[in-house]
Design an enzyme around this catalytic site. Structure first.
Site, PDB file in Angstrom:
ATOM      1  N   GLU A 397      29.522 -53.598  35.073  1.00 49.20           N
ATOM      2  CA  GLU A 397      30.714 -53.521  35.936  1.00 49.20           C
ATOM      3  C   GLU A 397      31.827 -52.720  35.282  1.00 49.20           C
ATOM      4  OE1 GLU A 397      30.249 -54.198  38.839  1.00 49.20           O
ATOM      5  OE2 GLU A 397      28.461 -55.435  38.640  1.00 49.20           O
ATOM      6  N   ASP A 478      23.115 -49.303  43.769  1.00 55.24           N
ATOM      7  CA  ASP A 478      23.951 -48.140  43.419  1.00 55.24           C
ATOM      8  C   ASP A 478      23.148 -46.859  43.622  1.00 55.24           C
ATOM      9  OD1 ASP A 478      25.883 -49.918  42.572  1.00 55.24           O
ATOM     10  OD2 ASP A 478      25.200 -49.903  40.491  1.00 55.24           O
TER      11      ASP A 478
END
Ligand code: ADP
Length: 601
Positions: A397, A478
């Site tokens: 993250e 992603d």
């Protein structure tokens, strides 16, 4: 009847010989004989009674009674019994008849129901039930302005008819789901003070052929009786699709329904006071006959609201909820690009639920934040205990967050967290949506590239910190996002070396039955290969950009990850402060990233 008398308890039991003896001796006072039942009731001097079984023929008893002068009465119960039998039979017949009648009524009801399926079930709302006015609909002012005219038509038809104007019969409301089309239709009825009928077009379509058409007829019949009124047909594309478009031939039932709709719209006289409003989010699939003048000849676009629109909608829904004066709804409108009116209503509702759960009296910013995360990311899950897994997620993250902070063209970081969410989300880095970009729809190539690099930030951090062998499947979504963006860049926007050619149409527009056959690629195999290579190149570039940025800021990456593991959530401002401090202390790495200028330094 005799039987009850016979069944009276006999206090002394006599047999036949005893009876004859008693008669002979003058002990019997009275005899009551029923030959049919073959019983004699004898009354003894002390008033006692006894019942004795006898033969059906009793010459001896008769003689003895006559000789002793005992009164003998003959009672014939056979007639009574016959009558009784008759009555029982009659009762049975009556019962059977009642049962049959009941069954018949039930089946008649079922038949009625079966035959009544053609009747439409529009939900009629009485006028005073409608409390919705134009002021309850916000953010779609152009649509409202256009519909003002319809209200004027309904309120003062003479103003228009006196100069020969024809009142429109149908208005098509076009827009994505949840933008307030139904609300707008109700508001028109509310403002004009007329009845409001609503039906979903899918309710027309039934198992039986012809039912839809009869429902359409019925709907119009009811509407004409109630004129002036608004008839609202939701999801009109369910019946209004182009005829003859289905794979393997058209759907007869749907086509019949549509034909009936067309006929009815033609059939009612001009200025009859019935105005049809229909909603769809697929105007392109509608049959052209439906859109010709005299039918749905007006189209009103009800689009997703822009920032001001969102603010107005939030204000409408805040009217009925206690909102803290500190809450800036304009700021929330800025943070919710792409939200429809229904999404915004849902957001404030969720915020109210969060507030109630927290046992607070009014909705504050943190409650709306909680609600926004619930709506966009899912419900909160139990925090992670496992430190190795938590560290990996934190690196992933922070990777996203750091790339977003370092790249000039990326949107600003809103916050980064390792607090998991339901649905397998271990943590997330959220960016502040770029309202100008979202609202105007004008996205530059550099922004798309930056967006892809940010998406690759997680995988890049795993690569930089843990090495090639230790990368995880956590980056799969992603990668999907990046691939989709890259593909669009190459095939639709002309952002690649293959030039400004639209190789593919809008994939989202595939509509079975019409576009399906047209969606086959129109390019050669060689081009397909070249397209794939370009997509691959863009994705690889994005990953390389992210890797270069992160490896150039490795100490910062570690520091931020440690901070995130400890704090679990870091706000955008705090994150940027750490990055700025670091960059103030070290030399900028400006030129390290190909073509993408850094934000700071
Ligand atoms: P649609 O028919 O376009 O799918 P709806 O009219 O059913 O959308 O909207 C659903 C709900 O969302 C409404 O009941 C209302 O609470 C809210 N909403 C949607 N658009 C707006 C708007 N423009 N202003 C206020 N509320 C809205």
């Amino acid at each position: 009847m005799f039987a009850p008398a016979l069944s009276q308890p006999a206090r002394e039991t006599l047999n036949y010989s005893g009876l004859v003896e008693a008669v002979r001796n003058g002990e019997a006072q009275e005899l009551l004989w029923d030959p049919d039942l073959r019983k004699v009731r004898v009354t003894l001097p002390d008033g006692r009674r006894s019942v004795v079984d006898v033969f059906s023929e009793n010459p001896v008893l008769i003689q003895e009674a006559a000789a002793a002068g005992v009164p003998l009465t003959i009672q014939d119960s056979s007639q009574q019994r016959a009558l009784m039998g008759l009555m029982v039979n009659l009762l049975l017949v009556v019962l059977i008849l009642v049962g049959l009648g009941f069954l018949l009524r039930r089946s008649a009801k079922a038949a009625n129901r079966a035959l009544g399926f053609g009747r439409s079930k529009p939900r009629l709302r009485a006028e005073n039930d409608i409390k919705i006015c134009f002021e309850d609909v916000a953010g779609i002012n152009e649509a409202k302005d256009e519909l003002q005219e319809v209200v004027a038509f309904l309120k003062q038809p003479d103003r228009f008819t006196s100069i020969g104007a024809r009142i429109p019969r149908g208005v098509l409301l076009v827009g994505p789901p949840g933008t307030g089309k139904t609300l707008l239709a109700r508001a028109v009825a509310g403002e004009a003070g007329v009845e409001f009928f609503s039906i979903s077009a899918s309710e027309f379509v039934e198992l039986f052929v012809g039912v839809g058409a009869s429902r359409v007829r019925d709907l119009f019949r009811q509407a004409k009786q109630q004129a002036p009124c608004i008839v609202f047909i939701d999801e009109i594309d369910a019946v209004g699709r182009q005829r003859g478009a289905g794979i393997g031939g058209g759907n007869d039932e749907r086509e019949q329904t549509l034909n009936q709709l067309l006929t009815e719209m033609d059939g009612f006289e001009d200025n009859s006071g019935v105005i049809l409003l229909a909603a769809t989010n697929r105007p392109d699939v509608l049959d052209t006959a439906l859109l010709r003048p005299g039918r749905f000849d007006r189209r009103v676009l009800v689009d997703l609201p822009d920032r001001r629109g969102r603010e107005a909608i939030l204000n409408v829904h805040a009217r009925t909820r206690p909102i803290s004066p500190e809450v800036d709804l304009a700021a929330w409108a800025r943070r919710t690009p792409g939200f429809s009116g229904a999404d915004l209503a849902n957001l404030l509702n969720e915020a109210a639920i969060v507030t109630a759960r927290a046992q607070k009296q009014c909705i504050e910013d943190n409650h709306i934040m909680d609600a926004l995360e619930r709506v966009t990311m899912g419900l909160p899950a139990a925090p992670l205990q496992d430190s190795a897994k938590k560290r990996l997620i934190a690196y992933h993250e922070v990777g996203h967050a750091l790339v977003a902070t370092l790249l000039d063209q990326a949107s600003d970081l809103d916050k980064v967290t390792v607090l998991p969410r339901s649905g397998g989300v271990g943590g997330f880095a959220s960016l502040t949506p770029d309202e100008e970009m979202v609202d105007s729809g004008l996205v530059t190539r550099a922004r798309l590239q930056a967006r892809m690099a940010v998406s690759m930030g997680g995988r890049a951090a795993e690569l930089v910190v843990f090495g090639k062998q230790e990368i995880t499947v956590g980056a799969s979504s992603d990668i999907e996002t990046v691939t989709a963006t890259a593909r669009e860049m190459v095939t639709r926007y002309g952002f690649s070396s293959l030039g400004p050619v639209a190789w593919e149409g809008n994939q989202a527009e595939v509509f079975i039955g019409r576009d399906w056959l047209q969606q086959r690629p129109t390019y050669s195999k060689d081009t397909a290969k070249a397209l794939d290579e370009e997509v691959q190149k863009l994705a690889k570039q994005a990953l390389a950009t992210a890797c270069t940025l992160l490896s150039g800021h490795r100490p910062l990456l570690d520091e931020l990850t440690d901070a995130l593991i400890e704090q679990e959530t870091i706000g955008g401002d705090q994150f940027r402060a750490v990055v700025d401090r670091y960059q103030g202390a070290t030399a900028p790495v400006r030129d390290s990233v190909r073509g993408l200028p850094n934000k700071a330094g």
